[in-house]
Design a protein around this motif. Structure first.
Motif, short mmCIF file in Angstrom:
data_model
loop_
_atom_site.label_atom_id
_atom_site.label_comp_id
_atom_site.label_asym_id
_atom_site.label_seq_id
_atom_site.Cartn_x
_atom_site.Cartn_y
_atom_site.Cartn_z
N ASP A 1 0.82 -1.21 0.00
CA ASP A 1 0.00 0.00 0.00
C ASP A 1 0.85 1.25 0.00
N PHE A 2 1.95 1.21 -0.78
CA PHE A 2 2.85 2.34 -0.83
C PHE A 2 2.32 3.41 -1.78
N GLU A 3 2.33 4.67 -1.37
CA GLU A 3 1.91 5.76 -2.26
C GLU A 3 2.89 6.92 -2.13
N ILE A 4 3.50 7.33 -3.28
CA ILE A 4 4.35 8.52 -3.26
C ILE A 4 3.49 9.73 -3.00
N VAL A 5 2.41 9.76 -3.74
CA VAL A 5 1.52 10.90 -3.65
C VAL A 5 0.12 10.34 -3.84
N ASP A 6 -0.81 10.81 -2.97
CA ASP A 6 -2.17 10.28 -3.10
C ASP A 6 -2.94 11.12 -4.10
N PRO A 7 -4.08 10.62 -4.58
CA PRO A 7 -4.84 11.35 -5.60
C PRO A 7 -5.23 12.76 -5.14
N VAL A 8 -5.47 12.95 -3.87
CA VAL A 8 -5.85 14.29 -3.40
C VAL A 8 -4.70 15.27 -3.60
N GLY A 9 -3.49 14.80 -3.32
CA GLY A 9 -2.35 15.70 -3.33
C GLY A 9 -1.67 15.83 -4.68
N PHE A 10 -2.05 14.96 -5.64
CA PHE A 10 -1.28 14.89 -6.89
C PHE A 10 -1.20 16.23 -7.62
N TYR A 11 -2.36 16.89 -7.78
CA TYR A 11 -2.35 18.11 -8.60
C TYR A 11 -1.52 19.23 -7.97
N SER A 12 -1.51 19.31 -6.64
CA SER A 12 -0.66 20.36 -6.07
C SER A 12 0.81 19.91 -6.07
N PHE A 13 1.03 18.60 -6.05
CA PHE A 13 2.40 18.08 -6.14
C PHE A 13 3.05 18.49 -7.45
#
Lengths: 319, 307
Positions: free
Chosen positions: B85-97
């Protein structure tokens, strides 16, 4: 008024009619109560720079709104029916309009599609249009490396690709060398004679118009100076050219004393002749030459050149 | 210049001759204005990615798309090597990332879409064809908004699909995460619409391409930084409304509302400013819709009046 586009393709009335057409910019009147009726054919729109030629073409295309007055193109009102007008017209602007980062073939295909020609037909028509104007292998190259002549040809190709009824060519020989100019004029002549398209071509060079066009509209400072068929305009008057062995100036002033429009240029005498008085003038000139005792080298009657009709210095013969 | 003989013609014809090709009039169908707008949209979209053009626009557009895909690629590689369940960036944060990449993409493409036709003087050719005044702007807006899918929705969807495929139990993962798909697409579309509208609008004011790029970036980044700064030093009530002056914040807030993830105040989130503004969800959604809608209307107006 014409009901359907297909009927418009068979339209045979005047290609352009304007009524009291007026265009004013702040501080400048570009068109001044222009009243015009242009019959089909290859028509030259002539006038010095700033005469209002481009303004007129842009109003006819609906690119500019007139300040007042009205105009029709192929029977359609340019203010209310500019869509129908643009369907039937091809336009090549005066200035560079060639996207350097596209190939000629992609550009002409795109422009044909912009006129509603379906994709497959647009490809065929673009290829043909480019062949007509004499662009072959180079049409696949990006246009930034094109010469002025090649660019002018592409401009013509994009204007004819959708098979318009009427072409507006704004200074199509701009920037061309004499040879390129000749080729472009031959091309325009062919498009006008063989392709069944009426052409309105603007130019500031009368010699070009005389070579290609059968009709002429001369505007100056936004006003109509003259319009008609070139053959009629040049037949209206002719010039009697007399070469003498000796100074022609005294003879010229003597003839002017008799009411003959004569001008001297060194040893040459040029006399304006109206058709109905050709014979008496000729006789009077021959008699005057004999009286003066000057040997006569040549006496020739020729049709006037357009330039002689319009160039300010030569409108009236001067001593 | 006639420099060669046509295929099938005898070579060596005299220079300057007009080739004897009989003219064929066009009797076929004419598709009219909608087809013209569609054609302009397709060409603008292709040109946005440099297709049919030189190497530079291709490199720029695909380079930025590549950057936008890096999180997805890493995520997928890690998921493939070590499922979990590893996530670099979650879908919520992706666009600001990847916000800065999205901004650069919008700036570069908006300046190109607006500037090219002007620079080459092509506009009179469009407007002498049967197009209505808004058609040109609509095609350009749609082209930029569509192109922006490549740096917004597309990488997210790839990441979403990859995570799903890499999940230990695909069914469980789907049950748990399916609800995120709507917000991923919805917020992505909002970013495309808003950034395309504001980007094109700004670019119409800049004469040169470089100025247009800087201008578009400034319109997004300057208010963003100013709002971050003043909200970090002041907690006066009026300051709460400052986020409405920053399109990037408004769009970010819309995303958070869609994911139902507006953070609590002082939770240490990157989105603390939005928590601080403490606006009702409906207000944030309306603000974002207004930015997109008004932006597009203004952009169309600019296209109409400046061409």
């Amino acid at each position: 008024m014409i009901a359907s586009p297909s009927a418009a393709r068979d339209y045979s009335g005047p290609i352009i009619e304007t009524e009291a057409l007026h265009k004013r910019y702040p501080g400048v009147t570009a068109l001044d109560s222009l009243r015009l009726r242009v019959e089909p054919g290859v028509v030259g729109l002539v006038g010095p720079n700033g005469a209002g030629k481009s303004t007129l073409l842009k109003i006819l295309l609906g690119l500019l709104q007139p300040t007042s007055g009205s105009a029709t193109v192929l029977g359609f009102d340019v203010a209310r029916q500019s869509m129908q007008v643009r369907d039937l017209v091809g336009y090549s602007p005066e200035h560079d309009c060639i996207p350097g980062d596209m190939s000629a073939v992609n550009f002409v295909v795109h422009m044909a599609r912009m006129s509603g020609i379906p994709a497959k037909a647009a490809r065929e028509r673009a290829a043909e249009a480019l062949r007509y104007v004499g662009l072959f292998e180079e049409r696949y190259r990006h246009m930034q490396g094109y010469s002025t002549g090649m660019k002018q040809r592409v401009k013509l190709a994009q204007a004819i690709a959708h098979d318009p009824r009427l072409l507006f060519l704004d200074e199509p020989t701009n920037g061309l060398d004499p040879e390129g100019r000749d080729e472009m004029l031959a091309l325009i002549e062919r498009v006008g004679r063989e392709f069944g398209m009426a052409i309105v071509m603007s130019s500031h060079l009368l010699s070009e118009i005389e070579r290609v066009c059968d009709g002429l509209v001369l505007i100056e400072q936004g006003r109509l100076v003259r319009a008609g068929r070139i053959a009629e305009l040049t037949d209206e008057t002719s010039v009697l050219v007399v070469d003498l062995e000796g100074d022609a100036a005294p003879l010229a002033s003597q003839l002017r004393g008799q009411g003959v429009e004569a001008a001297a240029d060194g040893r040459r005498l040029e006399i304006l002749v109206q058709p109905e008085e050709a014979l008496p003038v000729r006789d009077a000139v021959v008699a005057a030459v004999a009286d003066a005792g000057l040997p006569l080298l040549r006496l020739e009657q020729r049709r006037r050149q357009l330039e002689e009709l319009f160039e300010p210095g030569q409108r009236e013969p001067v001593a | 210049m006639t420099t060669g003989a046509a295929p099938g013609e005898a070579p060596g014809g005299p220079r300057g001759t007009i080739y004897d090709l009989r003219y064929r009039p066009y009797e076929g169908e004419r598709l009219g204005r909608r087809f013209a707008v569609w054609s302009l949209y397709v060409l603008s979209l292709r040109h946005a990615f440099g297709l049919g053009r030189g190497a530079l626009p291709k490199t720029l557009a695909f380079g930025l798309v590549g950057l936008a895909f890096i999180p997805a690629i890493i995520q997928l590689a890690v998921a493939a090597l070590a499922p979990g369940d590893f996530e670099i960036v979650d879908p919520v944060g992706f666009y600001s990332f990847i916000q800065i990449i999205i901004m650069l993409f919008a700036a570069a493409l908006a300046s190109d879409l607006v500037g090219n036709d002007r620079r080459f003087g092509v506009l009179p050719l469009y407007f002498s064809r049967p197009l209505r005044p808004d058609d040109y702007g609509i095609a350009k807006l749609a082209a930029l908004a569509s192109a922006m899918l490549a740096v917004t929705v597309l990488p997210q969807v790839v990441m979403f699909a990859g995570n799903w495929l890499g999940a230990a139990d695909a069914w469980d993962w789907a049950k748990e995460n399916a609800g995120e798909f709507g917000p991923i697409v919805g917020s992505g579309l909002m970013i495309c619409a808003t950034f395309a509208a504001i980007g094109l609008l700004t670019a119409t004011y800049a004469g040169r391409r470089s100025l247009a790029i800087v201008g578009v970036l400034a319109v997004f980044l300057v208010p963003f930084m100013v709002v971050e700064a003043i909200m970090s030093i002041s907690d006066a009530d009026a300051v709460r409304y400052a986020i409405f002056f920053s399109p990037a914040h408004v769009v970010r807030a819309f995303t958070l509302v869609l994911f139902d993830a507006v953070p609590a105040l002082d939770s240490g989130s990157d989105d603390n400013v939005i928590a601080q503004a403490d606006m009702p969800d409906a207000v944030l959604v309306i603000a974002a819709l207004l930015y997109a809608g008004v932006g597009m209307a203004l952009a169309l107006y600019r296209f109409r009046s400046s061409t």
